[in-house]
Design a protein around this motif. Structure first.
Motif, mmCIF file in Angstrom:
data_model
loop_
_atom_site.group_PDB
_atom_site.id
_atom_site.type_symbol
_atom_site.label_atom_id
_atom_site.label_comp_id
_atom_site.label_asym_id
_atom_site.label_seq_id
_atom_site.Cartn_x
_atom_site.Cartn_y
_atom_site.Cartn_z
ATOM 1 N N ARG A 69 -1.847 6.462 -6.313
ATOM 2 C CA ARG A 69 -1.052 6.079 -5.130
ATOM 3 C C ARG A 69 -1.804 6.392 -3.841
ATOM 4 O O ARG A 69 -1.785 5.606 -2.893
ATOM 5 C CB ARG A 69 0.291 6.799 -5.136
ATOM 6 C CG ARG A 69 1.276 6.196 -6.082
ATOM 7 C CD ARG A 69 2.658 6.798 -5.911
ATOM 8 N NE ARG A 69 3.541 6.291 -6.937
ATOM 9 C CZ ARG A 69 4.407 7.026 -7.611
ATOM 10 N NH1 ARG A 69 4.530 8.317 -7.342
ATOM 11 N NH2 ARG A 69 5.169 6.491 -8.529
ATOM 12 N N ASP A 89 -4.435 3.750 -3.448
ATOM 13 C CA ASP A 89 -3.822 2.475 -3.063
ATOM 14 C C ASP A 89 -3.417 2.485 -1.591
ATOM 15 O O ASP A 89 -3.632 1.502 -0.872
ATOM 16 C CB ASP A 89 -2.599 2.165 -3.938
ATOM 17 C CG ASP A 89 -2.971 1.822 -5.370
ATOM 18 O OD1 ASP A 89 -4.159 1.546 -5.649
ATOM 19 O OD2 ASP A 89 -2.056 1.844 -6.232
ATOM 20 N N ASP A 90 -2.850 3.609 -1.135
ATOM 21 C CA ASP A 90 -2.461 3.725 0.272
ATOM 22 C C ASP A 90 -3.683 3.682 1.181
ATOM 23 O O ASP A 90 -3.659 3.047 2.234
ATOM 24 C CB ASP A 90 -1.670 5.005 0.520
ATOM 25 C CG ASP A 90 -0.271 4.953 -0.060
ATOM 26 O OD1 ASP A 90 0.182 3.852 -0.448
ATOM 27 O OD2 ASP A 90 0.377 6.021 -0.133
ATOM 28 N N MET A 116 -3.639 0.807 3.836
ATOM 29 C CA MET A 116 -3.373 1.223 5.215
ATOM 30 C C MET A 116 -4.645 1.361 6.049
ATOM 31 O O MET A 116 -4.613 1.173 7.256
ATOM 32 C CB MET A 116 -2.631 2.564 5.223
ATOM 33 C CG MET A 116 -1.297 2.530 4.511
ATOM 34 S SD MET A 116 -0.093 1.485 5.323
ATOM 35 C CE MET A 116 0.237 2.454 6.774
#
Length: 146
Positions: free
Chosen positions: A18, A21-22, A26
């Motif tokens: 996660r 992925d962020d 972002m």
């Protein structure tokens, strides 16, 4: 391997995945950029994602990974099942972000912005991030006293 150890590996792998992925979504960071910013090798990060470790990750590396991504290490410690009663190091307060960069980040996560536009934004950011730095004498040549 015990069921508890396997559950901890899965929980930590999910946490790391996660976070990656962020960072990609972002900040448009590649795996190499995450490694550079956190000081944790890509090989180590990949092992964490696969749950391919015989002994627990080193706390210093977990903290470095979290701090490099602006995450609270306590979340990683929780995923690893480590003693949550211990006081984790306080996460550093990130420096204020430039308003233009914030605007770009908002556009990258806005569902109303097309994928093509998001691709264009990411490619422009990559170009600017990795282009060679201009020598000081060239940067100042346009600034003449007048």
């Amino acid at each position: 391997m015990t069921e508890t150890a396997n559950a901890r590996k899965i929980a930590f792998a999910t946490f790391v995945r996660r976070a990656l992925d962020d960072a990609r979504a972002m900040r448009a960071w590649s795996g190499t950029e995450v490694s550079r910013r956190t000081g944790v090798s890509r090989q180590t990060i990949n092992r964490w994602v696969r749950g391919d470790w015989a002994s627990d990750p080193e706390a210093e590396r977990v903290v470095a990974f979290c701090e490099g991504l602006g995450l609270n290490p306590a979340a990683a410690f929780t995923a690893l099942g480590w003693d949550r009663a211990a006081t984790p190091r306080a996460a550093a307060t990130p420096p204020p972000m430039d308003p233009d960069v914030e605007a770009l980040l908002r556009r990258l996560v806005d569902p109303n912005v097309s994928d093509a536009e998001k691709f264009h934004i990411r490619e422009t950011i990559r170009y600017l991030a990795y282009r060679p730095t201009l020598p000081v004498n060239l940067r100042n040549s346009g600034k003449q006293a007048g």
